[in-house]
Design a protein around this motif. Structure first.
Motif, PDB file in Angstrom:
ATOM      1  N   ARG A  79       0.829  -1.206   0.000  1.00 34.02           N
ATOM      2  CA  ARG A  79       0.000   0.000   0.000  1.00 34.02           C
ATOM      3  C   ARG A  79       0.865   1.258   0.000  1.00 34.02           C
ATOM      4  NH1 ARG A  79      -5.142   0.212  -1.148  1.00 34.02           N
ATOM      5  NH2 ARG A  79      -5.677  -1.399   0.379  1.00 34.02           N
ATOM      6  N   GLN A  80       1.894   1.282   0.841  1.00 32.70           N
ATOM      7  CA  GLN A  80       2.756   2.457   0.923  1.00 32.70           C
ATOM      8  C   GLN A  80       3.556   2.662  -0.364  1.00 32.70           C
ATOM      9  OE1 GLN A  80       5.004   1.550   4.470  1.00 32.70           O
ATOM     10  NE2 GLN A  80       3.618   2.712   5.785  1.00 32.70           N
ATOM     11  N   LEU A  81       4.037   1.580  -0.950  1.00 33.15           N
ATOM     12  CA  LEU A  81       4.782   1.693  -2.213  1.00 33.15           C
ATOM     13  C   LEU A  81       3.885   2.248  -3.307  1.00 33.15           C
ATOM     14  CD1 LEU A  81       7.469   1.151  -3.669  1.00 33.15           C
ATOM     15  CD2 LEU A  81       6.623  -1.148  -4.210  1.00 33.15           C
ATOM     16  N   GLY A  82       2.622   1.798  -3.333  1.00 28.40           N
ATOM     17  CA  GLY A  82       1.682   2.314  -4.320  1.00 28.40           C
ATOM     18  C   GLY A  82       1.416   3.800  -4.140  1.00 28.40           C
ATOM     19  N   TYR A  83       1.271   4.251  -2.885  1.00 28.02           N
ATOM     20  CA  TYR A  83       1.051   5.675  -2.615  1.00 28.02           C
ATOM     21  C   TYR A  83       2.235   6.520  -3.091  1.00 28.02           C
ATOM     22  CZ  TYR A  83      -2.986   4.615   0.385  1.00 28.02           C
ATOM     23  OH  TYR A  83      -4.210   4.206   0.867  1.00 28.02           O
ATOM     24  N   LEU A  84       3.451   6.058  -2.791  1.00 30.34           N
ATOM     25  CA  LEU A  84       4.643   6.819  -3.156  1.00 30.34           C
ATOM     26  C   LEU A  84       4.809   6.917  -4.667  1.00 30.34           C
ATOM     27  CD1 LEU A  84       7.156   5.457  -0.483  1.00 30.34           C
ATOM     28  CD2 LEU A  84       6.260   7.776  -0.629  1.00 30.34           C
ATOM     29  N   VAL A  85       4.642   5.796  -5.365  1.00 32.27           N
ATOM     30  CA  VAL A  85       4.791   5.799  -6.822  1.00 32.27           C
ATOM     31  C   VAL A  85       3.696   6.644  -7.465  1.00 32.27           C
ATOM     32  CG1 VAL A  85       4.826   4.346  -8.896  1.00 32.27           C
ATOM     33  CG2 VAL A  85       5.954   3.563  -6.824  1.00 32.27           C
ATOM     34  N   ASP A  86       2.477   6.561  -6.925  1.00 33.00           N
ATOM     35  CA  ASP A  86       1.375   7.356  -7.459  1.00 33.00           C
ATOM     36  C   ASP A  86       1.610   8.850  -7.254  1.00 33.00           C
ATOM     37  OD1 ASP A  86      -1.172   7.622  -8.702  1.00 33.00           O
ATOM     38  OD2 ASP A  86      -2.089   7.935  -6.746  1.00 33.00           O
ATOM     39  N   ALA A  87       2.362   9.205  -6.196  1.00 32.18           N
ATOM     40  CA  ALA A  87       2.661  10.610  -5.916  1.00 32.18           C
ATOM     41  C   ALA A  87       3.813  11.147  -6.753  1.00 32.18           C
ATOM     42  CB  ALA A  87       2.986  10.785  -4.439  1.00 32.18           C
ATOM     43  N   GLY A  88       4.385  10.306  -7.612  1.00 31.28           N
ATOM     44  CA  GLY A  88       5.452  10.760  -8.496  1.00 31.28           C
ATOM     45  C   GLY A  88       6.849  10.419  -8.021  1.00 31.28           C
ATOM     46  N   VAL A 140       3.760 -11.534  -8.174  1.00 31.80           N
ATOM     47  CA  VAL A 140       4.825 -11.291  -9.156  1.00 31.80           C
ATOM     48  C   VAL A 140       4.247 -10.909 -10.510  1.00 31.80           C
ATOM     49  CG1 VAL A 140       6.731 -12.360 -10.418  1.00 31.80           C
ATOM     50  CG2 VAL A 140       6.442 -12.818  -7.971  1.00 31.80           C
ATOM     51  N   HIS A 141       3.259 -11.662 -10.967  1.00 39.14           N
ATOM     52  CA  HIS A 141       2.751 -11.427 -12.324  1.00 39.14           C
ATOM     53  C   HIS A 141       1.902 -10.165 -12.401  1.00 39.14           C
ATOM     54  CE1 HIS A 141       3.858 -15.734 -12.745  1.00 39.14           C
ATOM     55  NE2 HIS A 141       4.220 -15.314 -13.939  1.00 39.14           N
ATOM     56  N   MET A 142       1.261  -9.792 -11.321  1.00 42.15           N
ATOM     57  CA  MET A 142       0.532  -8.523 -11.338  1.00 42.15           C
ATOM     58  C   MET A 142       1.502  -7.346 -11.429  1.00 42.15           C
ATOM     59  SD  MET A 142      -2.748  -8.869  -8.790  1.00 42.15           S
ATOM     60  CE  MET A 142      -3.133  -7.142  -9.037  1.00 42.15           C
ATOM     61  N   GLY A 146       1.812  -4.675 -14.374  1.00 45.02           N
ATOM     62  CA  GLY A 146       1.762  -3.265 -14.014  1.00 45.02           C
ATOM     63  C   GLY A 146       2.931  -2.491 -14.600  1.00 45.02           C
ATOM     64  N   GLU A 147       4.116  -3.108 -14.589  1.00 43.55           N
ATOM     65  CA  GLU A 147       5.287  -2.469 -15.192  1.00 43.55           C
ATOM     66  C   GLU A 147       5.124  -2.316 -16.703  1.00 43.55           C
ATOM     67  OE1 GLU A 147       8.936  -3.964 -12.275  1.00 43.55           O
ATOM     68  OE2 GLU A 147       8.223  -5.273 -13.889  1.00 43.55           O
ATOM     69  N   PRO A 153       1.121   2.027 -10.063  1.00 50.39           N
ATOM     70  CA  PRO A 153       0.427   2.479  -8.842  1.00 50.39           C
ATOM     71  C   PRO A 153      -0.929   1.811  -8.653  1.00 50.39           C
ATOM     72  CG  PRO A 153       1.360   4.350 -10.015  1.00 50.39           C
ATOM     73  CD  PRO A 153       1.506   3.164 -10.914  1.00 50.39           C
ATOM     74  N   GLU A 154      -1.733   1.727  -9.751  1.00 48.75           N
ATOM     75  CA  GLU A 154      -3.039   1.069  -9.652  1.00 48.75           C
ATOM     76  C   GLU A 154      -2.884  -0.406  -9.313  1.00 48.75           C
ATOM     77  OE1 GLU A 154      -1.931   2.947 -12.050  1.00 48.75           O
ATOM     78  OE2 GLU A 154      -3.482   4.220 -12.939  1.00 48.75           O
ATOM     79  N   THR A 155      -1.872  -1.048  -9.909  1.00 45.68           N
ATOM     80  CA  THR A 155      -1.638  -2.465  -9.644  1.00 45.68           C
ATOM     81  C   THR A 155      -1.275  -2.696  -8.184  1.00 45.68           C
ATOM     82  OG1 THR A 155      -0.861  -2.791 -11.915  1.00 45.68           O
ATOM     83  CG2 THR A 155      -0.243  -4.458 -10.300  1.00 45.68           C
ATOM     84  N   LEU A 156      -0.412  -1.866  -7.634  1.00 46.53           N
ATOM     85  CA  LEU A 156      -0.030  -1.995  -6.221  1.00 46.53           C
ATOM     86  C   LEU A 156      -1.238  -1.791  -5.308  1.00 46.53           C
ATOM     87  CD1 LEU A 156       3.356  -0.069  -6.367  1.00 46.53           C
ATOM     88  CD2 LEU A 156       3.082  -2.478  -5.759  1.00 46.53           C
ATOM     89  N   SER A 157      -2.108  -0.843  -5.663  1.00 49.42           N
ATOM     90  CA  SER A 157      -3.314  -0.618  -4.865  1.00 49.42           C
ATOM     91  C   SER A 157      -4.233  -1.830  -4.908  1.00 49.42           C
ATOM     92  CB  SER A 157      -4.048   0.621  -5.384  1.00 49.42           C
ATOM     93  OG  SER A 157      -5.245   0.837  -4.666  1.00 49.42           O
ATOM     94  N   HIS A 158      -4.409  -2.412  -6.097  1.00 45.56           N
ATOM     95  CA  HIS A 158      -5.244  -3.610  -6.223  1.00 45.56           C
ATOM     96  C   HIS A 158      -4.636  -4.788  -5.455  1.00 45.56           C
ATOM     97  CE1 HIS A 158      -7.034  -1.921 -10.215  1.00 45.56           C
ATOM     98  NE2 HIS A 158      -7.626  -1.441  -9.143  1.00 45.56           N
ATOM     99  N   LEU A 159      -3.310  -4.890  -5.493  1.00 48.03           N
ATOM    100  CA  LEU A 159      -2.640  -5.970  -4.766  1.00 48.03           C
ATOM    101  C   LEU A 159      -2.859  -5.827  -3.259  1.00 48.03           C
ATOM    102  CD1 LEU A 159       0.846  -6.692  -6.387  1.00 48.03           C
ATOM    103  CD2 LEU A 159      -0.897  -8.355  -5.737  1.00 48.03           C
ATOM    104  N   ALA A 160      -2.723  -4.611  -2.758  1.00 50.49           N
ATOM    105  CA  ALA A 160      -2.948  -4.382  -1.331  1.00 50.49           C
ATOM    106  C   ALA A 160      -4.383  -4.729  -0.951  1.00 50.49           C
ATOM    107  CB  ALA A 160      -2.629  -2.926  -0.980  1.00 50.49           C
ATOM    108  N   ASP A 161      -5.341  -4.362  -1.818  1.00 49.68           N
ATOM    109  CA  ASP A 161      -6.744  -4.712  -1.561  1.00 49.68           C
ATOM    110  C   ASP A 161      -6.923  -6.225  -1.510  1.00 49.68           C
ATOM    111  OD1 ASP A 161      -7.432  -2.040  -1.514  1.00 49.68           O
ATOM    112  OD2 ASP A 161      -8.049  -1.981  -3.614  1.00 49.68           O
ATOM    113  N   LEU A 162      -6.267  -6.921  -2.446  1.00 48.28           N
ATOM    114  CA  LEU A 162      -6.379  -8.380  -2.505  1.00 48.28           C
ATOM    115  C   LEU A 162      -5.813  -9.029  -1.245  1.00 48.28           C
ATOM    116  CD1 LEU A 162      -6.998 -10.993  -4.079  1.00 48.28           C
ATOM    117  CD2 LEU A 162      -4.737 -10.802  -5.123  1.00 48.28           C
TER     118      LEU A 162
END
Length: 332
Positions: A79-88, A140-142, A146-147, A153-162
């Motif tokens: 979740r934190q990695l997704g927030y940071l990447v989404d913030a630029g 890994v595959h998500m 995502g890359e 960022p969206e992929t990391l958010s979905h992963l955290a939700d999962l």
């Protein structure tokens, strides 16, 4: 105080390596500069990393084999990695920030190695695949998709939700099983204590009656005498049976046999279907939402299914979808 393993150049252009103690990685680098060294790599030192060659970590193919990171910790990191990447924030900088922030030592060591790998030009998904003890195939595959799609960022958010949804499901399953399990343990323990230690002391009362006891009473007294005389041997036998039954269950043949039998038990069958269906459907939906083709997503979601018989049937359905069948027909 933490320890950091380093590789550095001396003033004579020699490569040296060792370990320094410091509160942070920046302070460790400052210590090396004070010694006149030019730091090349400074990595958080763990018992696992200590056994590895630092040069292997520095290459884009290097990895650390760390296990035992709880899903709750992995969820927060994702979740934190997704927030940071989404913030630029760049992925390299984001990993470095989280490595300095986390208090979980195993995760800190893993992120230090991840930082070196990504900074050296390696892909994040490659590093994750080399650490399958922490990151599942669906994770890994998500990240890989995502890359490739530019939607990390969206992929990391979905992963955290999962991960959070799976954790919540596990909590509900454990809570649902805890009460009957405790009732079973307490009941079995009470009966064992009564038959082994209480009834033998009451046997003298029945002897004073000088009357023929009913058959059920004689059976109970006989069981009580056996337990009171050989309870230690019975406990050893039960422990041995549990050990060998567990080994047999985790063998390929035993797992398939038991999983097939469990699917024929009235109450347990419904429970297994619902839990495995929830895990598989949630994983499949998350993958498809991130652009993974259905037949590939089905294969990646298979490790989420625990029952080997259901997993084999879903693998057949995945092959049908790959051959051109619709998902609904394959699942039928």
């Amino acid at each position: 105080m933490l320890q950091y393993q380093y590789k550095a150049k001396t003033s004579q252009q020699k490569i040296v390596s060792g370990v320094v103690e410091a509160d942070t990685r920046d302070k460790a680098i400052a210590q090396l500069l004070d010694l006149g060294y030019t730091p090349l790599e400074v990595v958080f030192y763990t018992p696992v990393a200590a056994k590895m060659d630092l040069e292997e970590n520095a290459r884009p193919g290097g990895s650390v084999k760390i296990t035992g990171i709880p899903l709750s910790v992995l969820s927060v990191f994702t979740r934190q990695l997704g927030y940071l990447v989404d913030a630029g924030v760049t992925i390299v900088r984001a990993i470095d920030l989280l490595a300095h922030q986390t208090k979980h030592l195993r995760l800190k060591g893993l992120l230090e190695a991840m930082y070196i790998h990504v900074r050296g030009g390696g892909r994040l998904s490659v590093f994750l695949s080399q650490n399958s003890g922490v990151f599942s195939s669906i994770y890994v595959h998500m990240i890989k998709y995502g890359e490739e799609s530019g939607k990390l960022p969206e992929t990391l958010s979905h992963l955290a939700d999962l991960i959070e949804a799976n954790l919540e499901l596990k909590k509900k399953v454990k809570a649902g099983l805890m009460y009957p399990f405790m009732i079973l343990v307490v009941g079995a323990g009470t009966i064992f204590i009564l038959l082994t230690f209480v009834l033998p002391k009451l046997a003298g009362i029945f002897d004073d009656f000088n009357a023929a006891l009913p058959l059920p009473t004689r059976i109970v007294m006989g069981v009580s005498h056996v337990l009171s005389d050989y309870w230690w041997l019975i406990m050893l036998a039960i422990a041995g049976a549990v050990y060998y039954a567990r080994r047999w269950y985790f063998s390929p043949h035993g797992r398939v046999f038991m999983d097939a039998k469990l699917l024929h038990l009235p109450l347990i069958k419904t429970f297994i279907y619902e839990v495995d269906a929830a895990h598989f459907s949630r994983g499949l939906g998350t993958l498809v939402a991130n652009g993974v083709p259905v037949f590939i997503a089905m294969e990646y979601a298979l490790p989420l299914v625990q029952n080997s018989v259901l997993k084999a049937e879903l693998r057949k359905a995945s092959a049908k979808v790959r051959a051109g069948s619709s998902l609904s027909n394959a699942l039928k």
